[in-house]
Design a protein around this motif. Structure first.
Motif, mmCIF file in Angstrom:
data_model
loop_
_atom_site.group_PDB
_atom_site.id
_atom_site.type_symbol
_atom_site.label_atom_id
_atom_site.label_comp_id
_atom_site.label_asym_id
_atom_site.label_seq_id
_atom_site.Cartn_x
_atom_site.Cartn_y
_atom_site.Cartn_z
ATOM 1 N N ALA A 118 0.837 -1.201 0.000
ATOM 2 C CA ALA A 118 0.000 0.000 0.000
ATOM 3 C C ALA A 118 0.869 1.248 0.000
ATOM 4 C CB ALA A 118 -0.907 0.003 1.220
ATOM 5 N N ILE A 119 0.378 2.287 -0.710
ATOM 6 C CA ILE A 119 1.117 3.541 -0.842
ATOM 7 C C ILE A 119 0.187 4.702 -0.499
ATOM 8 C CG2 ILE A 119 2.330 5.058 -2.479
ATOM 9 C CD1 ILE A 119 3.051 2.459 -4.061
ATOM 10 N N GLU A 120 0.701 5.654 0.262
ATOM 11 C CA GLU A 120 -0.114 6.809 0.670
ATOM 12 C C GLU A 120 0.734 8.083 0.538
ATOM 13 O OE1 GLU A 120 -3.044 8.118 2.265
ATOM 14 O OE2 GLU A 120 -1.869 9.908 2.698
ATOM 15 N N THR A 121 0.243 9.044 -0.270
ATOM 16 C CA THR A 121 0.951 10.330 -0.432
ATOM 17 C C THR A 121 -0.042 11.483 -0.513
ATOM 18 O OG1 THR A 121 0.933 10.232 -2.848
ATOM 19 C CG2 THR A 121 2.849 9.267 -1.769
ATOM 20 N N SER A 122 -1.145 11.422 0.255
ATOM 21 C CA SER A 122 -2.210 12.402 0.017
ATOM 22 C C SER A 122 -1.906 13.786 0.564
ATOM 23 C CB SER A 122 -3.528 11.897 0.602
ATOM 24 O OG SER A 122 -3.446 11.864 1.999
ATOM 25 N N CYS A 123 -0.989 13.892 1.533
ATOM 26 C CA CYS A 123 -0.701 15.218 2.077
ATOM 27 C C CYS A 123 0.791 15.401 2.279
ATOM 28 C CB CYS A 123 -1.503 15.446 3.347
ATOM 29 S SG CYS A 123 -1.408 17.152 3.917
ATOM 30 N N ASP A 124 1.271 15.381 3.509
ATOM 31 C CA ASP A 124 2.690 15.649 3.735
ATOM 32 C C ASP A 124 3.426 14.477 4.358
ATOM 33 O OD1 ASP A 124 1.438 15.943 6.156
ATOM 34 O OD2 ASP A 124 2.566 17.699 6.773
ATOM 35 N N ILE B 244 5.689 22.126 -2.538
ATOM 36 C CA ILE B 244 6.818 21.556 -1.795
ATOM 37 C C ILE B 244 6.507 20.107 -1.405
ATOM 38 C CG2 ILE B 244 8.297 21.837 0.255
ATOM 39 C CD1 ILE B 244 8.604 24.420 -1.037
ATOM 40 N N ALA B 245 5.257 19.856 -1.020
ATOM 41 C CA ALA B 245 4.858 18.492 -0.647
ATOM 42 C C ALA B 245 5.066 17.552 -1.830
ATOM 43 C CB ALA B 245 3.398 18.473 -0.195
ATOM 44 N N SER B 246 4.634 17.975 -3.019
ATOM 45 C CA SER B 246 4.782 17.122 -4.199
ATOM 46 C C SER B 246 6.250 16.845 -4.486
ATOM 47 C CB SER B 246 4.167 17.799 -5.428
ATOM 48 O OG SER B 246 2.828 18.148 -5.183
ATOM 49 N N ARG B 247 7.087 17.873 -4.347
ATOM 50 C CA ARG B 247 8.526 17.687 -4.612
ATOM 51 C C ARG B 247 9.131 16.679 -3.640
ATOM 52 N NH1 ARG B 247 11.192 23.346 -6.897
ATOM 53 N NH2 ARG B 247 9.566 23.700 -8.450
ATOM 54 N N HIS B 248 8.794 16.797 -2.373
ATOM 55 C CA HIS B 248 9.315 15.843 -1.394
ATOM 56 C C HIS B 248 8.852 14.410 -1.705
ATOM 57 C CE1 HIS B 248 11.314 18.696 1.099
ATOM 58 N NE2 HIS B 248 10.233 19.256 1.603
ATOM 59 N N HIS B 249 7.602 14.257 -2.121
ATOM 60 C CA HIS B 249 7.105 12.904 -2.423
ATOM 61 C C HIS B 249 7.934 12.244 -3.527
ATOM 62 C CE1 HIS B 249 3.737 12.816 0.264
ATOM 63 N NE2 HIS B 249 3.120 13.837 -0.300
ATOM 64 N N ILE C 143 1.664 11.519 -7.109
ATOM 65 C CA ILE C 143 2.926 10.796 -6.978
ATOM 66 C C ILE C 143 2.651 9.348 -6.550
ATOM 67 C CG2 ILE C 143 5.206 10.738 -5.882
ATOM 68 C CD1 ILE C 143 4.543 13.226 -7.721
ATOM 69 N N GLY C 144 1.831 9.181 -5.541
ATOM 70 C CA GLY C 144 1.497 7.830 -5.092
ATOM 71 C C GLY C 144 0.772 7.037 -6.180
ATOM 72 N N VAL C 145 -0.200 7.700 -6.809
ATOM 73 C CA VAL C 145 -1.006 7.030 -7.836
ATOM 74 C C VAL C 145 -0.108 6.545 -8.985
ATOM 75 C CG1 VAL C 145 -2.695 7.483 -9.684
ATOM 76 C CG2 VAL C 145 -3.220 8.132 -7.321
ATOM 77 N N ASN C 146 0.794 7.400 -9.450
ATOM 78 C CA ASN C 146 1.644 7.004 -10.584
ATOM 79 C C ASN C 146 2.700 5.978 -10.185
ATOM 80 O OD1 ASN C 146 0.950 8.442 -13.242
ATOM 81 N ND2 ASN C 146 0.621 9.986 -11.655
ATOM 82 N N ALA C 147 3.196 6.070 -8.967
ATOM 83 C CA ALA C 147 4.142 5.059 -8.488
ATOM 84 C C ALA C 147 3.443 3.706 -8.373
ATOM 85 C CB ALA C 147 4.724 5.486 -7.144
ATOM 86 N N ALA C 148 2.214 3.704 -7.861
ATOM 87 C CA ALA C 148 1.466 2.455 -7.697
ATOM 88 C C ALA C 148 1.171 1.823 -9.060
ATOM 89 C CB ALA C 148 0.164 2.716 -6.940
ATOM 90 N N LYS C 149 0.795 2.669 -10.029
ATOM 91 C CA LYS C 149 0.533 2.147 -11.374
ATOM 92 C C LYS C 149 1.799 1.531 -11.963
ATOM 93 C CE LYS C 149 -1.881 5.882 -13.071
ATOM 94 N NZ LYS C 149 -2.678 6.580 -14.119
ATOM 95 N N ALA C 150 2.943 2.181 -11.713
ATOM 96 C CA ALA C 150 4.210 1.673 -12.252
ATOM 97 C C ALA C 150 4.540 0.304 -11.651
ATOM 98 C CB ALA C 150 5.337 2.668 -11.982
#
Lengths: 336, 242
Positions: free
Chosen positions: A8-14, A49-54, A93-100
């Motif tokens: 499971a992957i979670e990146t919805s906030c920080d 900034i959150a997206s960059r850190h993810h 970021i999470g969604v695309n990583a999970a798809k990959a």
């Protein structure tokens, strides 16, 4: 039952998080990388900034989750990811990583609602029993959700303006504690007394909705007026008064709902579930007013955002064969 | 060597599969849609077309920016996660260099790829042909259109301007640069992932975990914070394991 494994992957906030969950209730790993120190610089989460850190963290965190669980990709039954609600750039970021990962290893993909994840965090500790009522309180949500069975969600009450956690962060800024303010206010509240008697909005109304913007304004006005008169207020009493107003309304409406709905279990969920004042008040109220109802409160490490809870919620969807395809996108405004 | 090329850094999305220097399949789409929805289905489609399996992949070449922050991140996230979980090579290439690859090999001329960056600014680079390869002369940059046009004019050399976004800056280009322009056909104005797969053949693979987009610009909030806190040295420590 044969054992089923979900990454499971979670990146919805920080928080960038990955976890491996067995059969929806056993945590083999749960890695959480928090960006809170970064966003403290700005007094709140900055989406870009959150997206960059993810992006910086994502593969590191997945690798660590897989290694700690000692699992190979071939052993996985599915990859699950938070599709929403949350910050769109962060979700992506999470969604695309999970798809990959799903494509690379040809395993099914499961899209999970973040709020359902918070509720299912409890499944990692205790078996959830239905009918169930859940109070979800976080920086973005304040909802009472009724569940007849693991797949049905009915919002019977929600905030009409600010979320409870949001109000905490805002008044935290007024008092001058670091972001996120909730934890600090909670600590201060335990040293003070409810001397300011802030309004308990909507507490008498015959519904399960909440409102915290009036409370927030009353708080800000109190501080502001004192400043103009050069009066010094007691910050600990201010914190205690604010917290008492929030907790009173949350507990009162939740107990009323749990009785009316004749729920077997009451489940606390979301980041504000870590609030000591709320945990204590709810425990006491269930004991005094809702005898026979089992109260589940997640341990502190499962209150904040984490991927383990997403894996727990995803298991229900895995059992039903509810899979997503590669067009999966982030859905920032998704409701339960 | 089986190579996957990905560019989602601007409105154009391009994905290609190549076996060494031979193109197997390519898809280039120029519609205003979300790359997050389009990208993985496009990759899957090309793998089916080529009858490749994901695990056969040897190398991934991704356009790492500049461009739309979100667009660049989608391509980079998919590329680095694929590379990491398949244990294959990852190569990052400037999105501007990818577009510059559409230029003609005309000696003495400059190839100038352009992406719009809003508010009268562009992302651009200066490239030239050397040993029959298109190589950067200057670092890619974020610059105002007027400053850029003046700089190019001073070069006094033939220019191949590339990119659909140039349409938005037509007036400045006409006024300042019309004498030195070499017109290129429509097909050269769009990024093509096969250019990435070709460039990737000569490049060293990069460490996957630390691979990041090249945004060129610091995020606005971060810029302000750095100005207000000059005593703080940039360089992380912002992420904490819980």
């Amino acid at each position: 039952m044969s054992s089923k494994l979900i990454l499971a992957i979670e990146t919805s906030c920080d928080e960038t998080s990955a976890a491996v969950i067995e059969n929806g209730n056993r945590m083999l790993s749960n890695i959480v990388a928090s960006q809170v120190k970064s966003h403290q610089r700005f007094g709140g989460v900055v989406p870009e900034i959150a997206s960059r850190h993810h992006v910086e963290q994502i593969t590191l965190i997945i690798e660590e989750a897989m290694r700690e669980a000692d699992v190979t990709y071939e052993e996985l039954d599915a990859v699950a990811v938070t599709e929403g609600p949350g910050l769109v750039g962060a979700l992506l970021i999470g969604v695309n990583a999970a798809k990959a990962v799903a494509f690379a290893h040809q395993i099914p993909l499961i899209a999970v609602n973040h709020i359902k994840g918070h509720i299912f965090a409890n499944q990692l500790v205790n078996e959830m029993k239905y009918p169930l009522l859940s109070l979800v309180v976080s920086g973005g949500h304040t909802e009472l959700i009724y569940m007849d069975n693991p797949g049905s969600y009915e919002i019977i009450g929600e905030t009409r303006d600010d979320a409870a956690g949001e109000a905490y962060d805002k008044i935290g800024r007024v008092i001058g504690v670091p972001y996120p303010g909730g934890k600090h206010i909670d600590e201060m509240a335990h040293k003070g007394k409810d001397t300011y008697h802030f309004p308990r909005a909507m507490i008498k109304e015959d519904n399960y909705d909440f409102s915290f913007s009036g409370l927030k304004s009353a708080f800000i006005n109190t501080v502001h007026n004192a400043k103009q008169k050069n009066e010094v207020l007691n910050d600990e009493n201010l914190a205690a008064s604010f917290q008492a107003a929030v907790v009173d309304v949350l507990v009162d409406k939740t107990i009323r709902a749990v009785k009316e709905k004749q729920a077997k279990q009451l489940v606390l969920a979301g980041g504000v579930a870590a609030n000591k004042g709320l945990r204590e008040a709810l425990t006491q109220a269930v004991k005094n007013e809702a005898e026979g109802v089992e109260l589940l409160i997640p341990p502190l490490d499962l209150c904040g955002d984490n991927a383990a809870m997403i894996g727990a919620a995803a298991f229900v969807q895995l059992e039903k064969g509810e899979f997503a395809d590669y067009t999966l996108n982030g859905r920032p405004g998704l409701s339960v | 060597m089986k190579i996957l090329g990905i560019d989602t850094s601007n409105q154009v999305m391009s994905v290609a599969l190549a076996e060494n220097s031979r193109l197997i399949a390519e898809k280039t789409v120029n519609v205003k849609r979300n790359h997050s929805i389009q990208l993985m289905p496009a990759i899957e489609e090309l793998f089916k077309e080529a009858e490749w399996l994901p695990k056969e992949l040897d190398r991934i070449a991704v356009a790492k920016g500049p461009g739309s922050y979100t667009g660049v991140r989608i391509g980079v996230t998919v590329a680095k996660t694929l590379a990491f979980s398949l244990s294959c090579d990852l190569v990052g290439i400037s999105s501007l260099q990818a577009l510059a690859g559409n230029g003609e090999r005309i000696p003495g001329s400059y190839i100038v790829p352009v992406f719009d960056a809003r508010r009268g600014n562009i992302y651009t680079g200066l490239y030239q042909v050397k040993d029959n390869k298109i190589v950067p002369v200057n670092k890619d940059t974020h610059i105002s259109v007027s400053e850029w046009a003046e700089g190019l004019k001073r070069l006094g050399a033939p220019l191949q301007l590339l990119g659909e976004d140039l349409e938005k800056h037509r007036d400045a280009v006409k006024k300042m640069l019309s004498e030195s322009l070499i017109e290129l056909p429509m097909s050269r104005q769009y990024t093509r992932a096969s250019i990435l797969t070709e460039l990737a053949l000569d490049l060293e693979p990069e460490p996957v975990h630390t691979f990041e987009p090249n945004y060129i610009r610091v995020a606005e909030a971060e810029q302000k914070w750095m100005e207000a806190n000059p005593e703080h040295i940039q360089g992380g420590g912002w992420i904490e394991k819980l």
